[in-house]
Design an enzyme around this catalytic site. Structure first.
Site, PDB file in Angstrom:
ATOM      1  N   HIS A  29      79.502 176.568  53.342  1.00  0.00           N
ATOM      2  CA  HIS A  29      78.159 176.815  52.811  1.00  0.00           C
ATOM      3  C   HIS A  29      77.217 177.189  53.945  1.00  0.00           C
ATOM      4  O   HIS A  29      77.528 177.004  55.135  1.00  0.00           O
ATOM      5  CB  HIS A  29      77.636 175.611  52.031  1.00  0.00           C
ATOM      6  CG  HIS A  29      77.594 174.336  52.826  1.00  0.00           C
ATOM      7  ND1 HIS A  29      76.506 173.976  53.602  1.00  0.00           N
ATOM      8  CD2 HIS A  29      78.503 173.350  52.969  1.00  0.00           C
ATOM      9  CE1 HIS A  29      76.749 172.815  54.183  1.00  0.00           C
ATOM     10  NE2 HIS A  29      77.947 172.407  53.835  1.00  0.00           N
ATOM     11  N   SER A 269      71.658 172.354  48.007  1.00  0.00           N
ATOM     12  CA  SER A 269      72.881 171.707  47.551  1.00  0.00           C
ATOM     13  C   SER A 269      74.061 172.661  47.655  1.00  0.00           C
ATOM     14  O   SER A 269      73.908 173.886  47.548  1.00  0.00           O
ATOM     15  CB  SER A 269      72.707 171.250  46.098  1.00  0.00           C
ATOM     16  OG  SER A 269      73.955 170.938  45.518  1.00  0.00           O
ATOM     17  N   LYS A 270      75.255 172.083  47.854  1.00  0.00           N
ATOM     18  CA  LYS A 270      76.471 172.907  47.860  1.00  0.00           C
ATOM     19  C   LYS A 270      76.633 173.655  46.548  1.00  0.00           C
ATOM     20  O   LYS A 270      77.302 174.685  46.486  1.00  0.00           O
ATOM     21  CB  LYS A 270      77.700 172.026  48.101  1.00  0.00           C
ATOM     22  CG  LYS A 270      77.826 171.495  49.514  1.00  0.00           C
ATOM     23  CD  LYS A 270      79.129 170.732  49.669  1.00  0.00           C
ATOM     24  CE  LYS A 270      79.313 170.226  51.104  1.00  0.00           C
ATOM     25  NZ  LYS A 270      80.602 169.530  51.271  1.00  0.00           N
ATOM     26  N   ARG A 271      76.012 173.131  45.484  1.00  0.00           N
ATOM     27  CA  ARG A 271      76.156 173.754  44.159  1.00  0.00           C
ATOM     28  C   ARG A 271      75.170 174.889  43.940  1.00  0.00           C
ATOM     29  O   ARG A 271      75.296 175.641  42.970  1.00  0.00           O
ATOM     30  CB  ARG A 271      75.996 172.689  43.064  1.00  0.00           C
ATOM     31  CG  ARG A 271      77.141 171.683  43.043  1.00  0.00           C
ATOM     32  CD  ARG A 271      76.919 170.629  41.986  1.00  0.00           C
ATOM     33  NE  ARG A 271      75.807 169.754  42.325  1.00  0.00           N
ATOM     34  CZ  ARG A 271      75.914 168.697  43.126  1.00  0.00           C
ATOM     35  NH1 ARG A 271      77.071 168.408  43.690  1.00  0.00           N
ATOM     36  NH2 ARG A 271      74.877 167.934  43.375  1.00  0.00           N
ATOM     37  N   ASP A 272      74.180 175.040  44.819  1.00  0.00           N
ATOM     38  CA  ASP A 272      73.218 176.130  44.684  1.00  0.00           C
ATOM     39  C   ASP A 272      73.888 177.466  45.026  1.00  0.00           C
ATOM     40  O   ASP A 272      74.618 177.538  46.021  1.00  0.00           O
ATOM     41  CB  ASP A 272      72.025 175.922  45.615  1.00  0.00           C
ATOM     42  CG  ASP A 272      71.146 174.765  45.178  1.00  0.00           C
ATOM     43  OD1 ASP A 272      71.174 174.439  43.978  1.00  0.00           O
ATOM     44  OD2 ASP A 272      70.446 174.187  46.027  1.00  0.00           O
TER      45      ASP A 272
END
Length: 501
Positions: A29, A269-272
């Site tokens: 990321h 966030s890693k999910r962004d």
């Protein structure tokens, strides 16, 4: 006032040694990449060395796939390293999972000096003692096992207990000078003796990370702000490692600012989507543009200047000039900077980089010689118009497809007399023998602007849609030259017939 450890390194220039030591979990990321970038730039600026080490002691979460993705990411970004995985070096192996014997030797040395001691207390016993002593539960371990006698240890072992090993924390303030944040002091007693080796004999990350830094001669630890609280433990451990003869100095520390998402005040966030490095590559960021933008997440080359080359970045970068305040990821600014770098590319280089994106869009599998020639001839038409390589197939797809697909907004924007305009285009172009942009423009200008008295903005809309299927496209006359006279005439007639129906 407390003073920093007197053996804090003064390494500079070629003696600088930094490390990038991610855990191989999940996808790379942008926050991780910025850490690698700053370490790499600091090493290159000083003429020092960067070590790439893998922290893979969490067997449940670590994976070889994630490791390969890390290598892929750094290779794509052209962030190289001097020692470490894949390249070797004098401190191999560079995976924590392969260094257990090395850690055991260090543990034995620290046991011999008394820096580590056996601790048999369970979590329940610690809680009970804290409650009995009126001590807040959240303070955790109470250093109870520091001075157990041989008899007490033997009694615990007789019960079948296996000890954890804890580091004896100095009973004094711990101070260091953060290269980004200035002097930081951890007051005496602010944290207890902490576990460095589990009862099963496996050392914890809080132990192996500083030990690896010490054994590999790391002089500067440049890492994220979120790791700053662990610095107190690292300073304690370093003092013990120096006393045991494992190392001779304490490294300098610098804690980089958090990277926030586009909205709110939460860490990216890693999910962004903005955090997904490979998504940026898939969309068409080039490594020069993305690294330029990531460099700006906490640092600036100068007032009112955002675009610079990697060589300029290396020459100007100093970790002490990094801003401690959080940085916010701005997708539009990142894309704009990427577009600037695309325009800085040599035309041939740009064309070569577009080919994988044209293939990924299904415009060809293995491009033929003719298709490659066409792609290279067309590249200059769009280099000034795109911010991402992923936009190129949409701009040039019409050149590689036999049939044009008309965008709905393009058809909606056509004038009422579009069919008449297209027929006039055909009539004007049929006698043209030298099918060059200049001759095409001359013929169409005469037919549409002079004869039909249309404004150019209106006049060239219908032929643009006929040729490309889009309202916005590469330059019309150059596009027609690339298609050739016969195909251009066929497409003009095709849209006219389509509109008639």
């Amino acid at each position: 006032m407390a003073t920093p450890h007197p053996l804090t390194t003064t390494a500079a220039g070629a003696d600088v040694r930094v490390r990038f030591c991610p855990s191989p979990t999940g996808l790379p990321h942008v926050g991780m990449v910025r850490t690698a970038l700053y370490n790499w730039a600091y090493a290159r600026h000083n003429g020092g060395k960067m070590v790439f080490r893998i922290e893979d002691t969490d067997a449940a979460r670590d994976s070889e796939e994630s490791f390969r993705q890390l290598v892929d990411a750094l290779t794509w970004l052209k962030i190289d390293w001097d020692e470490g995985v894949e390249v070797g070096g004098p401190h191999a192996p560079y995976r924590q999972s392969e260094r257990h014997d090395i850690y055991r030797e260090v543990i034995d040395k620290l046991l011999a000096t008394g820096a580590l001691y056996e601790s048999y207390s369970t979590a329940e016993e610690i809680d009970a003692r804290n409650e009995a002593n009126g001590r807040a539960k959240q303070l955790g371990y109470d250093n109870f096992d520091r001075d157990l006698t041989h008899e007490q240890k033997a009694a615990f072992r007789a019960e079948g207990r296996q000890p954890a090993l804890r580091l004896r924390v100095p009973d004094e303030d711990l101070t260091y000078v953060d290269l980004i944040r200035g002097e930081v002091t951890f007051p005496a007693g602010s944290f207890p003796d902490f576990v460095v080796v589990r009862p099963n004999g496996v050392p914890l990350y809080t132990f192996v990370n500083p030990v690896d830094d010490a054994l590999m001669g790391i002089t500067h630890v440049l890492r994220g702000e979120d790791l700053m609280p662990s610095t107190a433990r690292q300073l304690s451990l370093y003092a013990a490692l120096i006393d045991a003869g494992v190392t001779t100095f304490v490294p300098r520390f610098a804690h980089m600012p958090l990277v926030l998402g586009e909205t709110g005040n939460k860490k990216l966030s890693k999910r962004d989507p903005q955090a997904d490095l490979f998504l940026h590559r898939e969309r068409g960021f080039i490594h020069e543009g993305l690294l330029n933008y990531l460099a700006l997440l906490g640092w600036s080359i100068g007032p009112d200047r955002d675009v610079f080359s990697l060589d300029e970045f290396i020459a100007a970068f100093d970790i002490e000039n990094v801003n401690p305040n959080p940085a916010r990821f701005d997708q539009k600014k990142a894309e704009s900077i990427n577009g600037d770098h695309i325009r800085m590319l040599d035309v041939k280089d740009f064309a070569e980089r577009t080919v994988p994106y044209l293939a990924a869009a299904g415009l060809f599998d293995e491009p033929t010689h003719e298709q490659l020639v066409l792609a290279f001839r067309a590249a200059p038409l769009v280099q000034e118009r795109v911010q991402l390589l992923g936009e190129v197939p949409g701009m040039l797809g019409f050149l590689f497809r036999d049939e044009v697909s008309y965008d709905a907004d393009a058809l909606k924007g056509l004038p009422a007399n579009a069919a008449e305009v297209l027929d006039a285009c055909v009539t004007a172009l049929e006698p043209v023998t030298d099918f060059t942009p200049e001759k095409i423009q001359e013929a169409l200008s005469t037919a549409l602007v002079e004869n039909l008295e249309l404004k150019p903005r209106v006049a060239y809309g219908p032929p643009r849609v006929a040729i490309t299927g889009r309202r916005v496209s590469p330059p019309l006359f150059e596009s027609m030259e690339l298609l050739g006279k016969d195909e251009s005439l066929r497409r003009l007639r095709a849209l006219s017939a389509f509109l008639a129906n």
